[in-house]
Design a protein around this motif. Structure first.
Motif, PDB file in Angstrom:
ATOM      1  N   ASP A  98      43.632  38.531  21.561  1.00  0.00           N
ATOM      2  CA  ASP A  98      44.227  38.106  22.694  1.00  0.00           C
ATOM      3  C   ASP A  98      44.582  38.199  24.107  1.00  0.00           C
ATOM      4  O   ASP A  98      43.990  39.418  24.106  1.00  0.00           O
ATOM      5  N   ILE A  99      44.860  37.219  25.162  1.00  0.00           N
ATOM      6  CA  ILE A  99      45.139  37.515  26.675  1.00  0.00           C
ATOM      7  C   ILE A  99      46.137  37.642  27.185  1.00  0.00           C
ATOM      8  O   ILE A  99      46.994  36.589  27.116  1.00  0.00           O
ATOM      9  N   TRP A 100      47.421  38.963  28.057  1.00  0.00           N
ATOM     10  CA  TRP A 100      47.690  38.107  28.382  1.00  0.00           C
ATOM     11  C   TRP A 100      47.888  38.261  29.809  1.00  0.00           C
ATOM     12  O   TRP A 100      46.899  39.142  30.294  1.00  0.00           O
ATOM     13  N   SER A 101      48.777  38.012  30.064  1.00  0.00           N
ATOM     14  CA  SER A 101      48.423  38.106  32.234  1.00  0.00           C
ATOM     15  C   SER A 101      49.637  37.966  32.925  1.00  0.00           C
ATOM     16  O   SER A 101      50.521  36.926  32.039  1.00  0.00           O
ATOM     17  N   TYR A 102      49.729  38.805  34.030  1.00  0.00           N
ATOM     18  CA  TYR A 102      51.095  38.886  34.495  1.00  0.00           C
ATOM     19  C   TYR A 102      50.261  38.664  36.113  1.00  0.00           C
ATOM     20  O   TYR A 102      49.540  39.021  36.360  1.00  0.00           O
ATOM     21  N   SER A 103      51.513  37.589  36.568  1.00  0.00           N
ATOM     22  CA  SER A 103      51.354  36.840  38.129  1.00  0.00           C
ATOM     23  C   SER A 103      52.357  37.082  38.846  1.00  0.00           C
ATOM     24  O   SER A 103      53.690  36.122  38.133  1.00  0.00           O
ATOM     25  N   GLY A 104      52.253  37.166  39.671  1.00  0.00           N
ATOM     26  CA  GLY A 104      53.832  37.302  41.030  1.00  0.00           C
ATOM     27  C   GLY A 104      53.749  35.396  41.055  1.00  0.00           C
ATOM     28  O   GLY A 104      54.665  35.611  42.144  1.00  0.00           O
ATOM     29  N   TYR A 105      52.954  35.068  40.902  1.00  0.00           N
ATOM     30  CA  TYR A 105      52.989  33.927  41.166  1.00  0.00           C
ATOM     31  C   TYR A 105      53.528  32.786  39.897  1.00  0.00           C
ATOM     32  O   TYR A 105      53.163  33.565  38.879  1.00  0.00           O
ATOM     33  N   THR A 106      54.711  31.846  40.481  1.00  0.00           N
ATOM     34  CA  THR A 106      54.655  30.244  38.984  1.00  0.00           C
ATOM     35  C   THR A 106      53.781  29.925  38.701  1.00  0.00           C
ATOM     36  O   THR A 106      52.550  29.721  39.482  1.00  0.00           O
ATOM     37  N   LEU A 107      53.505  29.526  37.350  1.00  0.00           N
ATOM     38  CA  LEU A 107      52.528  28.613  36.771  1.00  0.00           C
ATOM     39  C   LEU A 107      52.542  27.492  37.078  1.00  0.00           C
ATOM     40  O   LEU A 107      50.889  26.963  37.969  1.00  0.00           O
ATOM     41  N   GLU A 108      53.262  27.174  38.332  1.00  0.00           N
ATOM     42  CA  GLU A 108      52.960  25.683  38.713  1.00  0.00           C
ATOM     43  C   GLU A 108      52.416  25.839  39.920  1.00  0.00           C
ATOM     44  O   GLU A 108      51.797  25.098  40.619  1.00  0.00           O
ATOM     45  N   GLU A 109      53.240  27.391  40.923  1.00  0.00           N
ATOM     46  CA  GLU A 109      51.823  27.787  41.853  1.00  0.00           C
ATOM     47  C   GLU A 109      50.170  27.734  42.272  1.00  0.00           C
ATOM     48  O   GLU A 109      49.660  27.447  42.485  1.00  0.00           O
ATOM     49  N   LEU A 110      49.955  28.220  41.048  1.00  0.00           N
ATOM     50  CA  LEU A 110      48.740  28.627  40.191  1.00  0.00           C
ATOM     51  C   LEU A 110      47.991  27.359  40.095  1.00  0.00           C
ATOM     52  O   LEU A 110      46.881  27.280  39.836  1.00  0.00           O
ATOM     53  N   ARG A 111      48.422  26.308  39.752  1.00  0.00           N
ATOM     54  CA  ARG A 111      48.076  24.656  39.117  1.00  0.00           C
ATOM     55  C   ARG A 111      47.335  24.674  40.637  1.00  0.00           C
ATOM     56  O   ARG A 111      46.916  23.651  40.263  1.00  0.00           O
ATOM     57  N   ALA A 112      48.739  24.531  41.331  1.00  0.00           N
ATOM     58  CA  ALA A 112      48.515  24.049  42.878  1.00  0.00           C
ATOM     59  C   ALA A 112      48.001  24.498  43.484  1.00  0.00           C
ATOM     60  O   ALA A 112      46.872  23.463  44.626  1.00  0.00           O
ATOM     61  N   ARG A 113      46.999  24.825  43.076  1.00  0.00           N
ATOM     62  CA  ARG A 113      46.334  25.503  44.268  1.00  0.00           C
ATOM     63  C   ARG A 113      44.432  24.702  43.792  1.00  0.00           C
ATOM     64  O   ARG A 113      44.020  24.443  44.296  1.00  0.00           O
ATOM     65  N   HIS A 114      44.450  24.166  42.389  1.00  0.00           N
ATOM     66  CA  HIS A 114      43.420  22.984  42.968  1.00  0.00           C
ATOM     67  C   HIS A 114      41.874  23.895  42.522  1.00  0.00           C
ATOM     68  O   HIS A 114      41.067  23.056  43.493  1.00  0.00           O
ATOM     69  N   ASP A 115      41.983  25.198  42.030  1.00  0.00           N
ATOM     70  CA  ASP A 115      40.517  26.184  41.782  1.00  0.00           C
ATOM     71  C   ASP A 115      40.763  26.232  40.979  1.00  0.00           C
ATOM     72  O   ASP A 115      40.754  26.556  39.834  1.00  0.00           O
ATOM     73  N   GLU A 116      38.163  25.835  40.707  1.00  0.00           N
ATOM     74  CA  GLU A 116      38.143  25.654  39.317  1.00  0.00           C
ATOM     75  C   GLU A 116      38.343  27.768  38.696  1.00  0.00           C
ATOM     76  O   GLU A 116      37.881  27.563  37.689  1.00  0.00           O
ATOM     77  N   ALA A 117      38.179  28.713  39.607  1.00  0.00           N
ATOM     78  CA  ALA A 117      38.724  29.566  39.167  1.00  0.00           C
ATOM     79  C   ALA A 117      40.167  30.091  38.510  1.00  0.00           C
ATOM     80  O   ALA A 117      40.153  30.692  37.688  1.00  0.00           O
ATOM     81  N   THR A 118      40.743  29.912  39.149  1.00  0.00           N
ATOM     82  CA  THR A 118      41.983  29.830  38.576  1.00  0.00           C
ATOM     83  C   THR A 118      42.605  29.126  37.118  1.00  0.00           C
ATOM     84  O   THR A 118      42.695  29.394  36.206  1.00  0.00           O
ATOM     85  N   ASP A 119      41.902  27.797  37.743  1.00  0.00           N
ATOM     86  CA  ASP A 119      42.223  26.889  36.430  1.00  0.00           C
ATOM     87  C   ASP A 119      41.101  27.321  35.085  1.00  0.00           C
ATOM     88  O   ASP A 119      41.682  27.566  33.933  1.00  0.00           O
ATOM     89  N   ALA A 120      39.986  27.881  35.457  1.00  0.00           N
ATOM     90  CA  ALA A 120      39.126  28.744  34.219  1.00  0.00           C
ATOM     91  C   ALA A 120      40.087  30.023  33.616  1.00  0.00           C
ATOM     92  O   ALA A 120      40.401  30.413  32.770  1.00  0.00           O
ATOM     93  N   LEU A 121      40.272  30.451  34.706  1.00  0.00           N
ATOM     94  CA  LEU A 121      41.516  31.982  34.212  1.00  0.00           C
ATOM     95  C   LEU A 121      42.623  31.711  32.807  1.00  0.00           C
ATOM     96  O   LEU A 121      43.026  31.644  32.462  1.00  0.00           O
ATOM     97  N   LEU A 122      43.560  30.404  33.764  1.00  0.00           N
ATOM     98  CA  LEU A 122      44.760  30.375  33.711  1.00  0.00           C
ATOM     99  C   LEU A 122      44.084  29.651  31.933  1.00  0.00           C
ATOM    100  O   LEU A 122      44.710  29.041  31.042  1.00  0.00           O
TER     101      LEU A 122
END
Length: 170
Positions: A98-122
């Motif tokens: 399994d994969i765990w990831s830490y981020s200083g950004y919230t899930l909402e901030e990451l989703r708001a990027r609307h970026d293909e690479a961010t979405d792929a990692l999420l």
């Protein structure tokens, strides 16, 4: 993208029990723009620090330990290197981990990027520990996080239910 792609790494812990549930291989990526006061890993903040590792070399190190239950991406900020981490995560999932990831950004901030690479990692993350570390909210009793504003999100349940589902509600 190939396994010859590289990731800028600050360090590795090949047998962690503090970076998520189970016995984990933790990759501390290099680079973070958040600069949280009293960051646990300030040496990982400079974007130009650390060293490069190929995805193939990282996978080889991960495969050497049959006791692992998963891999954790920490940092630094993993979501500054989304594309190679998404590729690596896909390969790790294929190994049954399994994969765990830490981020200083919230899930909402990451989703708001609307970026293909961010979405792929999420899409590859099973558990996301999100939110900036805030010293005034420090709480050493919390599971796998340092301050009470941070969340440990079960991403598989979150995707299935269409709303944020927490793994731990300390």
């Amino acid at each position: 993208m190939s396994l010859d792609d590289t990731l800028r790494v600050a360090g590795l812990v090949e047998d962690s029990i503090v970076d998520g549930d189970g016995f984990r291989f933790t990759i501390f990526v290099q680079g973070c723009k958040r600069r949280c006061p009293n960051c646990q890993n300030p040496e990982t903040q400079p974007l130009e620090g650390g060293h490069e590792e190929t995805l193939a070399a990282l996978l080889q190190k991960i495969r050497q330990n049959p006791l692992l239950t998963g891999v954790t991406f920490s940092g630094g900020e993993p979501f500054l290197q989304c594309a190679p981490l998404a590729k690596l995560a896909k390969e790790i999932h294929a190994m049954g981990l399994d994969i765990w990831s830490y981020s200083g950004y919230t899930l909402e901030e990451l989703r708001a990027r609307h970026d293909e690479a961010t979405d792929a990692l999420l899409a590859e993350v099973d558990v996301l520990v999100d939110g900036a570390y805030i010293e005034e909210l420090r709480d050493l009793t919390l599971h796998f996080r340092g301050s009470s504003n941070q969340r440990v999100i079960d991403m598989n349940a979150t995707r299935k239910q269409g709303k944020v589902v927490l793994l731990y509600e300390d």
